[in-house]
Design a protein around this motif. Structure first.
Motif: not given
Length: 442
Positions: A181-184, A215-216, A221-223, A245-247
């Motif tokens: 819900e947050v990502v959407e 982390v996932e 969210l960044a994706d 993971r982000l880097m």
């Protein structure tokens, strides 16, 4: 380091280049000189308010006399610098890349402060900036349980002063269990920001970063938001998994946390949320909204056919007089019951051989539940709190300042009482019907 009052009670002399940290609740007025507060210059007569449990770093641009009044738990202390020098690298990179900048980090590390500073400096450079508040628990812009978008016209030391141009209701004060819900919702707000023709979007995030699920969630969210830059506030030995993971995918700058970020326990966080509920529910009236006029998002109430008098009477006898309301819906038989007259165990016995799904709501479970209110186009209009559901008249009674026609109601997972005090949070919405039988259809 404490600061001595000079020039009278509540007055502080600060030499050019010196810095103070003002803890709220407090009020600052510049009596003489000039100071900078998170990129905002305050000259003689300039003022700033510091909310309870918040802190504002101030740097004197010239010899200054400041009048500072503060309440219980407020303070004034001298600090070496208003924020880490590494923050200037983030700001320089953000202004160069523009587009979307995401600020991530744990709890109480200065995420909101950095977002405010980036926003203010970008505004002073003439950029059109959008700010997205992605923390459903400690929202700086919209009410708790939502994520919000603001497009500030002028710099401000406190993003709480900005009015949202759009919000999305999540219904919870924690992202855990509500990641989708947050990502959407944040993706929708980014699209809306772009439709306003902004040069840069600054995204603040919540402090859930430690475990594998966090982390996932942050990587996903960044994706979705596709940032040009991620500012990750942490020390060199922290958040190793998230950093790695982000880097692998994104342009990431590791940034020193704010050394004097004010630490807040759960009680303080709850109090801050309640102040925001009060702000966003100010001027509420009790609206009576027929169920037939609205769509209750992801809920069966109002989607079926009300039980006939004969059917109601028969079932009520079987249920020991505990039946309040009933509907035959596309998803089965929906019943509202009085738990003072019949137990869940007895209900199960009555319907153990029933061919369709039987879903139960207990009368009164709705009282105090926070809801998101949308128009028929799906545009968020504000929050409300359910007073009661009058099942006999099929009417929802909702406390809200919103006076516009309501088309969609989204149910939340938090209950408020009295002067909008937070009393309970739920993993499962208390108004969500509970399946009590194993049917052939199921």
């Amino acid at each position: 380091m404490s600061v001595m009052e000079k020039g009278g009670p509540g007055f502080f002399e600060v030499k050019a280049g010196e810095c103070l940290l003002i803890g709220g609740p407090a009020h600052l007025r510049v009596s003489e000189g000039r100071v900078e507060a998170l990129g905002v210059e305050l000259a003689k007569g300039g003022r700033a308010v510091v909310r309870v449990f918040k802190a504002l770093p101030v740097k004197a641009l010239e010899n200054s006399l400041l009048e500072i009044k503060y309440g219980v738990n407020g303070f004034v202390e001298k600090i070496d610098e208003p924020y880490p020098s590494s923050w200037l690298n983030v700001i320089e990179e953000a202004l160069k890349l523009k587009e979307t900048v995401i600020v991530m980090g744990g709890v109480d590390v200065g995420k909101s402060t950095l977002c405010t500073l980036i926003t203010n400096i970008a505004l002073q450079k003439g950029f059109k900036v959008a700010v997205i508040e992605g923390d459903v628990g400690q929202a700086e812009i919209g009410p708790p349980t939502t994520v919000s978008l603001a497009i500030p016209k002028r710099p401000s030391p406190d993003l709480f002063r900005q009015n949202p141009v759009a919000s999305e209701f999540v219904g919870s004060t924690s992202p855990m269990g509500f990641e989708d819900e947050v990502v959407e919702a944040l993706a929708k707000l980014k699209t809306k920001a772009e439709s306003h023709g902004v040069d840069m979007t600054v995204v603040n995030t919540d402090g859930w970063v430690e475990d594998g699920k966090a982390v996932e969630y942050k990587v996903r969210l960044a994706d979705v938001l596709k940032p040009s830059l991620i500012a990750l506030l942490c020390r060199e030995d922290e958040l190793e998994d998230l950093r790695k993971r982000l880097m692998e995918k994104f342009n990431v700058l590791i940034v020193q946390p704010l050394p004097k970020a004010r630490r807040r326990d759960r009680g303080a966080r709850k109090e801050l949320r309640e102040l925001s509920y009060q702000k966003n529910l100010r001027g509420s009236g009790l609206r009576s909204i027929p169920v037939s006029w609205v769509k209750i998002y992801n809920h069966d109430l109002g989607t079926g056919v009300v039980l006939s008098e004969e059917r109601f009477r028969t079932l009520n006898e079987q249920l020991n007089g505990g039946l309040v309301y009933g509907e035959e819906t596309p998803n089965g038989l929906l019943l509202v019951l009085n738990n003072r007259l019949i137990s869940e165990e007895d209900v199960r016995k009555v319907f153990e051989n029933y061919s369709r799904p039987v879903n139960v709501i207990w009368k009164g479970s709705e009282k105090g539940l926070i809801v998101g209110l949308y128009d028929r186009r799906g545009e968020f209009m504000g929050i409300g709190v359910i007073g009661e559901v009058d099942y006999g008249r099929r009417v929802l009674k909702i406390h809200t300042p919103c006076q516009k026609p309501i088309g969609i109601i989204k149910l939340g997972y938090v209950k408020l009482v009295g002067s909008w005090k937070e009393v309970e949070k739920f993993r499962r919405c208390p108004l969500e019907p509970k399946r009590i039988n194993a049917s052939e259809e199921g």
